[in-house]
Design a protein around this motif. Structure first.
Motif, PDB file in Angstrom:
ATOM      1  N   MET A  56      43.813 -47.883  20.921  1.00 57.71           N
ATOM      2  CA  MET A  56      42.577 -47.340  20.347  1.00 57.71           C
ATOM      3  C   MET A  56      42.729 -47.123  18.851  1.00 57.71           C
ATOM      4  SD  MET A  56      40.273 -47.314  22.573  1.00 57.71           S
ATOM      5  CE  MET A  56      40.156 -47.480  24.347  1.00 57.71           C
ATOM      6  N   ALA A  91      35.045 -47.140  25.765  1.00 63.13           N
ATOM      7  CA  ALA A  91      35.022 -46.961  24.313  1.00 63.13           C
ATOM      8  C   ALA A  91      33.920 -47.842  23.749  1.00 63.13           C
ATOM      9  CB  ALA A  91      36.367 -47.363  23.710  1.00 63.13           C
ATOM     10  N   LYS A 109      40.646 -49.063  15.878  1.00 65.77           N
ATOM     11  CA  LYS A 109      39.868 -48.368  14.847  1.00 65.77           C
ATOM     12  C   LYS A 109      40.303 -48.797  13.451  1.00 65.77           C
ATOM     13  CE  LYS A 109      38.599 -44.179  15.049  1.00 65.77           C
ATOM     14  NZ  LYS A 109      38.543 -42.720  15.079  1.00 65.77           N
ATOM     15  N   SER A 133      32.290 -44.728  16.411  1.00 70.61           N
ATOM     16  CA  SER A 133      33.071 -44.988  17.616  1.00 70.61           C
ATOM     17  C   SER A 133      32.870 -43.815  18.567  1.00 70.61           C
ATOM     18  CB  SER A 133      34.553 -45.191  17.302  1.00 70.61           C
ATOM     19  OG  SER A 133      35.082 -44.106  16.585  1.00 70.61           O
ATOM     20  N   TYR A 134      32.754 -44.131  19.844  1.00 71.23           N
ATOM     21  CA  TYR A 134      32.504 -43.131  20.880  1.00 71.23           C
ATOM     22  C   TYR A 134      33.390 -43.423  22.073  1.00 71.23           C
ATOM     23  CZ  TYR A 134      28.333 -42.543  18.064  1.00 71.23           C
ATOM     24  OH  TYR A 134      27.473 -42.346  17.008  1.00 71.23           O
ATOM     25  N   PHE A 135      33.788 -42.365  22.758  1.00 67.93           N
ATOM     26  CA  PHE A 135      34.654 -42.478  23.924  1.00 67.93           C
ATOM     27  C   PHE A 135      34.031 -41.634  25.027  1.00 67.93           C
ATOM     28  CE2 PHE A 135      36.868 -42.872  19.958  1.00 67.93           C
ATOM     29  CZ  PHE A 135      37.513 -44.091  20.103  1.00 67.93           C
ATOM     30  N   ARG A 178      36.849 -45.007  32.044  1.00 63.23           N
ATOM     31  CA  ARG A 178      36.995 -44.716  30.625  1.00 63.23           C
ATOM     32  C   ARG A 178      36.323 -45.849  29.854  1.00 63.23           C
ATOM     33  NH1 ARG A 178      42.251 -43.595  32.720  1.00 63.23           N
ATOM     34  NH2 ARG A 178      42.770 -41.400  32.503  1.00 63.23           N
TER      35      ARG A 178
END
Length: 99
Positions: free
Chosen positions: A27, A50, A31, A39-41, A48
């Motif tokens: 991750m 992203a 990035k 960016s979102y998780f 999970r």
């Protein structure tokens, strides 16, 4: 081109990757590589997930972005061109749609 990258991680593979430290490294490197505007998780459909919004300069970048997710996390990867509000307004104006 502004692009939305959605990465859906397989649960068992991402559990293992979380415990051995691979998940946070992938991750973070993603990035750094993408320099996303957002960016979102989150958990989505029990997995999970992203989401990154970034500028895809050339389609040849896709394998370098995707393969770490495929190879290490057994992930599903989706790329979609997206617009912000200004892009939408510009596109609609080109069709003659009033503001």
């Amino acid at each position: 081109m502004r692009t939305l990258l959605k990465v859906t991680l397989e649960v068992e593979a991402s559990n293992k990757a979380l415990l051995d430290g691979t998940l946070p490294k992938i991750m973070q490197s993603t990035k750094e590589k993408l320099n996303p505007e957002a960016s979102y998780f989150l958990a989505l459909d029990g997995c999970r997930t992203a989401i990154f919004v970034f500028d895809l300069k050339d389609p040849s970048e896709i394998p370098g972005i995707s393969e770490p997710f495929f190879m290490s996390l057994n992930a599903k990867v989706e790329f979609s061109p997206v617009m912000n509000a200004e892009d939408l307004q510009k596109g609609l104006q080109s069709l003659g749609v009033p503001k």
